[in-house]
Design a protein around this motif. Structure first.
Motif, short mmCIF file in Angstrom:
data_model
loop_
_atom_site.label_atom_id
_atom_site.label_comp_id
_atom_site.label_asym_id
_atom_site.label_seq_id
_atom_site.Cartn_x
_atom_site.Cartn_y
_atom_site.Cartn_z
N VAL A 112 40.71 -32.70 -43.43
CA VAL A 112 41.68 -33.77 -43.67
C VAL A 112 40.98 -35.03 -44.18
CG1 VAL A 112 43.24 -35.41 -42.52
CG2 VAL A 112 43.41 -32.96 -42.04
N LEU A 113 39.84 -35.39 -43.57
CA LEU A 113 39.10 -36.58 -43.99
C LEU A 113 38.67 -36.46 -45.45
CD1 LEU A 113 37.47 -39.25 -43.36
CD2 LEU A 113 35.53 -37.73 -42.92
N ASN A 114 38.12 -35.32 -45.81
CA ASN A 114 37.54 -35.17 -47.14
C ASN A 114 38.57 -34.92 -48.22
OD1 ASN A 114 34.33 -35.05 -46.93
ND2 ASN A 114 35.17 -34.16 -45.08
N LYS A 115 39.70 -34.31 -47.88
CA LYS A 115 40.76 -34.12 -48.87
C LYS A 115 41.37 -35.45 -49.30
CE LYS A 115 42.49 -29.40 -48.33
NZ LYS A 115 43.66 -28.55 -47.96
N ALA A 116 41.25 -36.46 -48.43
CA ALA A 116 41.81 -37.78 -48.76
C ALA A 116 40.95 -38.54 -49.76
CB ALA A 116 41.94 -38.61 -47.48
N LEU A 117 39.76 -38.02 -50.06
CA LEU A 117 38.90 -38.68 -51.04
C LEU A 117 39.52 -38.54 -52.44
CD1 LEU A 117 35.40 -37.41 -49.88
CD2 LEU A 117 36.17 -39.78 -49.83
N PRO A 118 39.57 -39.62 -53.21
CA PRO A 118 40.12 -39.54 -54.57
C PRO A 118 39.34 -38.54 -55.43
CG PRO A 118 39.85 -41.82 -53.88
CD PRO A 118 39.17 -40.97 -52.85
N GLU A 119 40.05 -37.78 -56.20
CA GLU A 119 39.46 -36.85 -57.16
C GLU A 119 38.64 -35.74 -56.51
OE1 GLU A 119 37.27 -39.13 -59.98
OE2 GLU A 119 38.97 -40.39 -60.52
N ASN A 120 38.87 -35.48 -55.22
CA ASN A 120 38.17 -34.38 -54.56
C ASN A 120 39.06 -33.14 -54.59
OD1 ASN A 120 36.27 -32.92 -53.10
ND2 ASN A 120 36.93 -33.72 -51.12
N LYS A 121 39.37 -32.69 -55.79
CA LYS A 121 40.30 -31.57 -55.97
C LYS A 121 39.72 -30.25 -55.50
CE LYS A 121 42.47 -33.82 -59.95
NZ LYS A 121 42.76 -33.75 -61.41
N ASP A 122 38.39 -30.14 -55.48
CA ASP A 122 37.76 -28.88 -55.09
C ASP A 122 37.62 -28.74 -53.58
OD1 ASP A 122 37.48 -28.26 -57.77
OD2 ASP A 122 35.50 -29.22 -57.91
N GLY A 123 38.02 -29.76 -52.84
CA GLY A 123 37.95 -29.68 -51.38
C GLY A 123 36.53 -29.68 -50.83
#
Length: 326
Positions: A146-157
């Motif tokens: 959840v924390l990392n998916k909220a990063l902008p442009e982190n489409k690759d997870g």
């Protein structure tokens, strides 16, 4: 890389805060460079080569080589020393300085906004593949994702950071042994007064005032006060205003979120609302100051000075659960 594996074993041994692996630039320590070139580490606790990790921690109030029992555990188990880098001690300029060199640190603890900026700038290592090798961390995979998916442009997870204060209980379950913030009095002095009932903050001030009249100094004869404040943490942790006041709002079940207060019923009110706990606690401290029971050094002293006073029995009211260690 050896440095990568050993760093993650340290993280999984002491998961207590938001941690990310920094991308060391040309200023990385020679020990780190040598270890990185040495190949893959095999076995746990078999580390003949000493290493020093630069540990950038936005919440730290100490700078330099870490000492104490935890430092000994890390040294004995991993042959590692931790060099603590603290903007609270060195000043906020150290963040920009280290970012400009491309080397914020080997292990980094950051506020959410700075975390996002550092990922964009390429200062934070992609730890997606590494973290899967550590079952203890993967127990909290949902929170980490959840924390990392909220990063902008982190489409690759991809995974860049580990959030702090993760638990494996439900959001409504209380899992601490001691409430994080509550009025904690010197039991010996409170008992001496007959342990009077304390129904509200006015009663609390009455008790504290009596304590100070009975014991204006510690055993060594140094001036003692019921309350001793410090200014180092003001504006930290996403709180707008005085940190000492913002932490006391939790006595009413209210939490500062930027310029708002989150109430127990999940509604928000402005931080300066007269119905809110921030306003109430400002009055509490103002009343305490008018009674003369606030340390007069509170407006100028730093955490280290306040800490020394706690250790030497010159403070009669604590409000953080970790202060009981003093």
């Amino acid at each position: 890389m050896r440095v990568k594996k050993r760093a993650f074993q340290v993280l999984s041994a002491a998961m207590a805060a938001v941690m990310v692996a920094g991308c060391a630039g040309p200023t990385a320590t020679e020990a780190t460079k040598t270890a990185a070139a040495a190949g893959t580490e095999t076995g746990t606790g078999n580390y003949d080569e000493p290493m020093t990790f630069d540990f950038y921690d936005v919440a730290a109030n100490y700078q330099g080589t870490q000492a104490g029992w935890f430092a000994k555990v890390v040294k004995d188990k991993f042959n590692i020393e931790l060099n603590m880098i603290s903007p609270q001690v060195a000043g906020n300029g150290i963040y920009q300085t280290r970012c400009s060199t491309g080397n914020l640190g080997d292990i980094v603890l950051l506020e959410r906004t700075d975390f996002t900026d550092c990922v964009k700038a390429g200062l934070i290592k992609d730890i997606t593949a590494d973290i899967k090798n550590y079952p203890d961390l993967m127990t909290y995979n949902d929170q980490i994702t959840v924390l990392n998916k909220a990063l902008p442009e982190n489409k690759d997870g991809k995974i860049y950071g580990i959030p702090c204060q993760m638990t494996n209980t439900s959001p409504t379950s209380y899992s601490q042994d001691v409430i994080k913030s509550s009025p904690l009095l010197r039991w010996d002095l409170y008992s001496e007064l007959g342990r009077p009932d304390i129904k509200n903050t006015d009663d609390l001030l009455d008790v504290l005032e009596k304590m100070m009249k009975a014991h204006p100094t510690n055993n060594a004869g140094d001036p003692a006060y019921p309350l001793s404040l410090w200014k180092d943490w003001d504006g930290g942790d996403g709180m707008l205003g005085i940190a000492n006041v913002a932490q006391l709002t939790t006595w009413y079940g209210e939490i500062i979120k930027g310029s708002n207060i989150l109430k127990p019923d999940n509604t928000f009110i402005p931080v300066n609302s007269k119905d809110g706990a921030y306003y109430k606690m400002l009055h509490f401290l103002n009343d305490a100051n008018r009674r003369g029971i606030v340390d007069p050094d509170s407006g100028t002293q730093d955490w280290n000075t306040a800490c020394d006073k706690m250790k030497t029995g010159r403070v009669y009211l604590m409000w953080y659960n970790w202060q009981v260690g003093f």
